[in-house]
Enzyme design. Structure first.
Site, PDB file in Angstrom:
ATOM      1  N   LYS A   1       0.797  -1.224   0.000  1.00 47.26           N
ATOM      2  CA  LYS A   1       0.000   0.000   0.000  1.00 47.26           C
ATOM      3  C   LYS A   1       0.835   1.283   0.000  1.00 47.26           C
ATOM      4  O   LYS A   1       0.346   2.345  -0.382  1.00 47.26           O
ATOM      5  CB  LYS A   1      -0.945   0.003   1.197  1.00 47.26           C
ATOM      6  CG  LYS A   1      -2.101  -0.986   1.090  1.00 47.26           C
ATOM      7  CD  LYS A   1      -3.130  -0.512   0.082  1.00 47.26           C
ATOM      8  CE  LYS A   1      -4.400  -1.344   0.138  1.00 47.26           C
ATOM      9  NZ  LYS A   1      -5.457  -0.832  -0.748  1.00 47.26           N
TER      10      LYS A   1
ATOM     11  N   SER B   1       0.732 -10.104  -0.084  1.00 46.52           N
ATOM     12  CA  SER B   1       0.465  -8.666  -0.145  1.00 46.52           C
ATOM     13  C   SER B   1       0.733  -7.918   1.141  1.00 46.52           C
ATOM     14  O   SER B   1       0.919  -6.700   1.121  1.00 46.52           O
ATOM     15  CB  SER B   1      -0.988  -8.420  -0.575  1.00 46.52           C
ATOM     16  OG  SER B   1      -1.884  -8.979   0.376  1.00 46.52           O
TER      17      SER B   1
END
Length: 424
Positions: free
Chosen positions: A62, A317
């Site tokens: 992110k 992720s």
């Protein structure tokens, strides 16, 4: 404020824009390893590569989209400040970017966000960010952040439905193609709001069109799967919040348009299966993955035949997993595997009843892991909630048979959602 795209226009990120994003974020992000997994390559008879975005400074990808967006703002916008809503990882990326760029940020997060993610957000942001806990879901926080941001005229940093954010996440695709020694046959990546897969799939469809892109969602929050089925963005009325990094009721409009165009397939995976993958990654590969971070790997079982002999990339992720959740993760994994079962057991109100249950009902490898007894005034039977862990799921039917033969069986709770929610 940024408006959400609602018309029929389809935004497509250009490779030149992704390269610009890569240059911009190089100040704060690292080129994460594309590591060969011996464990999963042997398991699936394939060349399985793990893109380790859990090794970013904020322990998730992110940072890419957040920094790309915020660093592209004008000096006046940065001086006024930014605002965002996040289930946790986007918040940390925004906080890190605000600190690095010396811009004030207000970050809304659900009250249910794991404490570790809240504390990390405050740590990364320091004096530059204010964290506001509001609502039970990301979507609740999102609505409150929009209202607050409009009052103060702050730029809203969307976690997924934003062109600069998508271009930042798309840099992962560029890195994978630059790191891979051989052509990639499959890419498996998690999907929450869709920013990651919107960007990554766009890069692959332009530079490696033969690669199959598979999006992965949790069973309990399959917002993109529903949108693709309906042919439009839909808002789920209820979602399972366990996979907090992907617990989104409605995907982004830009993301839906790009995923509809680029994805080869969407698949959903049970939360319990994701939990087992978390445990496997930790015990076998010493990788700490959060639920959304383990989601892509959890889908490989459903593609075992297709990926045999192929080059496969799975995105890890994020690694922002709160250690206090491990008991729940283990429990969910055991339930999914059919190794943990809860019953109402009716014990006769006499001495030696429990001893008889252990000796005559339990198998040699069965273990009582939960026991909650409530003595009633009824003279014949007293109920207890009993949790039993099995070594093999095939031991379940014999256990139930012995329980009934010995007149202990009361009720099986695993399939009774109204009762079961109080146990797990």
């Amino acid at each position: 404020m940024n408006s959400t795209l609602t018309d029929n226009k389809t935004y497509r990120p250009e490779i030149s824009a992704v390269k610009e994003a890569a240059e911009r974020i190089s100040k704060v992000s690292v080129i994460t390893p594309l590591a060969h997994s011996v464990t999963y390559s042997r398991k699936y008879d394939a060349n399985v590569l793990l893109k380790r975005e859990d090794l970013q400074q904020v322990r998730s990808y992110k940072i890419r989209g957040a920094y790309n967006k915020i660093s592209s703002l004008s000096k006046e916008q940065l001086e006024k400040g930014v605002i965002c809503a996040s289930a946790g990882n986007h918040a940390q990326g925004v906080a890190f970017a605000c600190n690095a760029l010396k811009a004030k940020g207000v970050i809304y997060m659900p009250i249910t966000t794991p404490r570790q993610k809240v504390e990390q957000t405050r740590m990364f942001g320091g004096e530059w960010v204010e964290v506001v806990l509001e609502g039970d879901t990301f979507d609740d926080s999102f609505k409150e952040a929009i209202i607050h941001g409009e009052k103060l005229s702050l730029v809203f940093i969307h976690p997924f439905d934003d062109e600069k954010v998508i271009e930042g996440q798309a840099t992962i695709g560029m890195e994978i193609l630059g790191q891979a020694k051989d052509p990639i046959d499959f890419v498996f990546a998690p999907l929450g709001g869709g920013g990651l897969l919107a960007g990554l799939s766009s890069v692959f469809k332009q530079l490696s069109p033969n690669t199959k892109i598979i999006g992965v969602e949790p069973d309990g929050a399959a917002s993109m799967t529903c949108a693709l089925r309906e042919g439009k963005v839909v808002e789920l009325s209820q979602i399972e919040r366990f996979v907090d990094g992907a617990a989104v009721q409605k995907v982004g409009f830009r993301n839906f348009a790009l995923c509809k165009e680029n994805l080869d397939q969407m698949v959903t995976v049970p939360e319990g299966k994701i939990c087992q993958t978390i445990l496997d990654l930790y015990s076998q590969d010493a990788i700490v993955a959060e639920p959304a971070g383990a989601m892509a790997l959890s889908a490989l079982d459903f593609f075992a035949e297709e990926i045999r002999g192929k080059n496969v990339v799975c995105l890890i992720s994020g690694g922002n997993n709160d250690i206090t959740r491990m008991a729940e993760i283990k429990e969910r994994a055991l339930l999914y595997a059919g190794l943990k079962h809860y019953f109402i057991v009716r014990f006769p109100q006499r001495a030696g009843a429990l001893k008889q249950f252990v000796a005559a009902v339990l198998g040699p490898d069965d273990d009582i892991t939960h026991f909650e007894y409530s003595k009633k005034h009824h003279r014949e039977n007293g109920p207890a909630v009993v949790g039993i862990e099995l070594k093999d799921q095939k031991d379940f039917n014999p256990l139930v048979k012995r329980m009934k033969e010995q007149n202990f069986y009361g009720q099986y709770l695993n399939n009774n959602l109204d009762l079961f929610q109080f146990l797990v």
